[in-house]
Design an enzyme around this catalytic site. Structure first.
Site, PDB file in Angstrom:
ATOM      1  N   ASP A  33      22.610   6.562 -35.320  1.00 18.88           N
ATOM      2  CA  ASP A  33      22.613   5.122 -35.558  1.00 18.88           C
ATOM      3  C   ASP A  33      21.752   4.809 -36.776  1.00 18.88           C
ATOM      4  OD1 ASP A  33      22.869   2.309 -34.819  1.00 18.88           O
ATOM      5  OD2 ASP A  33      23.071   3.031 -32.763  1.00 18.88           O
TER       6      ASP A  33
ATOM      7  N   ASP B 107      24.649  -0.132 -37.949  1.00 22.26           N
ATOM      8  CA  ASP B 107      24.316  -1.300 -37.131  1.00 22.26           C
ATOM      9  C   ASP B 107      24.553  -2.600 -37.913  1.00 22.26           C
ATOM     10  OD1 ASP B 107      22.878  -2.073 -34.591  1.00 22.26           O
ATOM     11  OD2 ASP B 107      21.486  -2.981 -36.017  1.00 22.26           O
TER      12      ASP B 107
ATOM     13  N   GLU C 152      29.360  -1.251 -36.948  1.00 22.26           N
ATOM     14  CA  GLU C 152      29.282  -2.357 -35.996  1.00 22.26           C
ATOM     15  C   GLU C 152      29.337  -3.636 -36.810  1.00 22.26           C
ATOM     16  OE1 GLU C 152      26.487  -4.413 -32.592  1.00 22.26           O
ATOM     17  OE2 GLU C 152      25.630  -3.749 -34.477  1.00 22.26           O
TER      18      GLU C 152
ATOM     19  N   HIS D 260      25.650  -0.250 -24.936  1.00 18.80           N
ATOM     20  CA  HIS D 260      24.323  -0.671 -24.482  1.00 18.80           C
ATOM     21  C   HIS D 260      24.108  -2.170 -24.685  1.00 18.80           C
ATOM     22  CE1 HIS D 260      23.957  -0.284 -28.768  1.00 18.80           C
ATOM     23  NE2 HIS D 260      22.845  -0.967 -28.714  1.00 18.80           N
ATOM     24  N   ASP D 261      25.088  -2.852 -25.279  1.00 21.33           N
ATOM     25  CA  ASP D 261      24.936  -4.283 -25.563  1.00 21.33           C
ATOM     26  C   ASP D 261      25.742  -5.193 -24.640  1.00 21.33           C
ATOM     27  OD1 ASP D 261      23.151  -4.014 -27.688  1.00 21.33           O
ATOM     28  OD2 ASP D 261      24.757  -3.771 -29.154  1.00 21.33           O
TER      29      ASP D 261
HETATM   30  C1  GLC Z   1      23.086  -4.098 -32.763  1.00 21.56           C
HETATM   31  C2  GLC Z   1      22.613  -3.195 -31.657  1.00 21.56           C
HETATM   32  C3  GLC Z   1      21.755  -3.996 -30.736  1.00 21.56           C
HETATM   33  C4  GLC Z   1      20.574  -4.521 -31.534  1.00 21.56           C
HETATM   34  C5  GLC Z   1      21.020  -5.282 -32.776  1.00 21.56           C
HETATM   35  C6  GLC Z   1      19.900  -5.509 -33.739  1.00 21.56           C
HETATM   36  O1  GLC Z   1      23.881  -5.118 -32.294  1.00 21.56           O
HETATM   37  O2  GLC Z   1      23.707  -2.593 -31.009  1.00 21.56           O
HETATM   38  O3  GLC Z   1      21.334  -3.279 -29.623  1.00 21.56           O
HETATM   39  O4  GLC Z   1      19.797  -5.365 -30.732  1.00 21.56           O
HETATM   40  O5  GLC Z   1      22.007  -4.581 -33.485  1.00 21.56           O
HETATM   41  O6  GLC Z   1      19.549  -4.325 -34.394  1.00 21.56           O
END
Ligand code: GLC
Ligand code: CA
Length: 506
Positions: free
Chosen positions: A96, A184, A240, A301-302
């Protein structure tokens, strides 16, 4: 053929996966010990959530040093052992990369304040976690911009020095042998630097308009992608995109940008219907440029765990969801614990929670004058801890030998854990041996809650209804699933191999 197109990925939330030293926190030695479990399951790639030194305000997404391992999880040497052992088992490793922001205790924040974004006065932009996106810095007497927690200061991607620093980070990990990156919130890197106020909707919610997808983002992404591909031509880049709108997500999935982007339009839906699923599958085929694959997942995880959120704790339905992500066209991502049917955690008190999003929801509710009970309800809704509980393994081994755990642990019935694990394992083995994985759809239909599709010589039936369905193709031989006189069992998936001479018969 790029390797990722045939790979089933498995997301590992490192803090909750396997605790090797018994302190209740997952770590690299624990994870390395569990690689055989992953090989047995049959996955081909790991996406590892951040393991870098961190303030742990956002569980590692607040990075204090991009080129090291947080002592919570072990050492860089432990990481190297993990990587080598994964490779031995032909498991690729994607790490990540949190490039939008760093923790405020990253040395850059004091040594290079021009790597960050400073303003004399805040505008109305809000953090994705709630509240203002600006924090006053006493020393500098200015506000810095943070699109997430106030401990996560956004990097200023308009500063070329930031790009150069980050390239060195990417190079560092590629040189160690990682196979790819998960970027991310990567569409958040550029901002409208005139800082116009964001629009506000009827409910008073500030929308995210000028703080993501801004001009210049394609250029930055293309430059980072080209940099990685120069060093490692077969590197896998998954983005993402902070949106669940398909057009926004699909537009970054391009040969010169990212290999794939996470399809939240499909994966993070709150309720499940076969119609919705079908619509999104069709929409992704239309929206993605030729040759680009969607990603297929129902958990991370979100978000809430798919077993609770979408399957309503119904085992056959959970298996059917697995069937879809492992047989439809796309790159599948299994979230750790899905293969054990793990369910959402619920919390009896805010003190049991760790996720900043849940805690902030609680504080905001209390701030608005809501009762503690109401606030707890809101926090349970919002907290991502619900899906971050310590891992349950199908071989009965515990997350931690000492029984300690940093977050509450659920118990799950053993029979369920075994049944769903066996299903994943069987289907993953089938997928590996079958030749459909890179084939396009030659048909894709939904009739009476029965989703059917053909890819190459394989015909797939996902029967979402509660009754036997007579949708077996006349010239197909059943190779996976259950059938009775041409009927497919309720809430189950079946695969047929079409006989050669009938290849054109759809
Ligand atoms: C992404 C991650 C999340 C995090 C956010 C800020 O959405 O998956 O867990 O809180 O980025 O870095
Ligand atoms: Ca540990």
């Amino acid at each position: 053929m790029k390797w990722f197109k045939q790979t089933v990925f498995y997301e590992i939330y490192i803090k909750s996966f396997a605790d090797g030293n018994g302190d209740g926190i997952g770590d690299f030695p624990g994870l390395t010990e569990r690689l055989d479990y992953l090989a047995e399951l049959g996955i081909g790639g790991i996406w590892l959530t951040p393991f870098y030194p961190s303030m742990q305000v956002d569980n590692g997404y607040d990075v204090s040093d991009y080129c090291a391992v947080d002592p919570l999880y072990g050492t860089l040497a432990d990481f190297k052992v993990f990587l080598a052992e994964a490779k031995k088992r032909e498991i690729r490793v994607v790490i990540d990369m949190v490039l939008n922001h760093t923790a405020i205790n990253h040395r850059w924040f004091t040594e290079h304040p021009d790597y960050y974004i400073w303003k004399e006065r805040p505008n109305n932009w809000t953090s994705f976690f709630g509240g203002s996106a600006f924090q006053f810095d006493e020393k500098r007497e200015q506000y810095y911009y943070h699109s997430f927690a106030k401990e996560q200061a956004d990097l200023n991607w308009a500063n070329p020095a930031v790009k150069e620093e980050i390239k060195q980070v990417l190079k560092f990990w590629l040189a160690l042998g990682v196979d790819g990156f998960r970027f991310d919130v990567i569409n958040n890197l550029t901002l409208d630097l005139a800082f116009p106020d964001n629009p506000v909707d009827e409910l008073g919610e500030v929308l995210h308009k000028f703080d993501k997808d801004q001009p210049g983002i394609d250029g930055v992404m293309a430059e980072l992608a080209a940099f990685c591909r120069d060093l490692r031509p077969d590197v896998f880049l998954v983005g993402e995109i902070s949106s669940d709108e398909l057009p926004e997500i699909a537009r970054y999935s391009r040969p010169e940008l990212l290999d794939v982007t996470f399809n939240f339009n499909f994966g993070s839906i709150e309720t499940f219907t076969p119609e919705k699923l079908f619509q999104e599958l069709v929409a992704m085929e239309k929206a993605l440029p030729d040759g680009q694959m969607p990603t297929l997942f129902f958990g991370s995880h979100d978000m809430g765990r798919s077993f609770s959120r979408l399957a309503g704790q119904n085992l056959p339905l959970a298996e059917l969801l697995a069937f879809i992500i492992l047989t439809a066209r796309g790159v599948p991502f299994i979230y750790n614990g899905e293969e054990a049917g793990m369910t959402d955690l619920t919390f009896a008190d805010v003190s049991e929670m760790a996720d900043i999003q849940g805690i902030m929801a609680y504080e905001q509710a209390v701030g608005k004058g809501e009762t503690k009970q109401e606030a707890l309800f809101a926090a349970n809704q919002k907290t991502r801890d619900k899906a971050r509980g310590p891992m349950i393994f199908a071989d009965g081994k515990a997350f931690s030998a000492t029984g300690k755990a940093w977050l509450k642990q659920n118990q799950e019935p053993e029979e369920k854990v075994h049944a769903i694990f066996a299903y994943y394992q069987e289907l993953l083995a089938f997928r590996k041996a079958a030749a459909y994985v890179t084939e396009p759809y030659t048909s894709l239909q939904l009739k009476e809650a029965c989703l059917t599709y053909q890819r190459g010589n394989y015909y797939f039936v996902a029967n979402f209804s509660e009754r036997w369905q007579m949708t077996a193709p006349p010239n197909g031989r059943l190779v996976f699933g259950q059938e009775e006189q041409g009927g497919i069992a309720p809430l189950s998936g079946a695969i047929y191999l079409m006989e050669e001479e009938n290849e054109n018969c759809k």
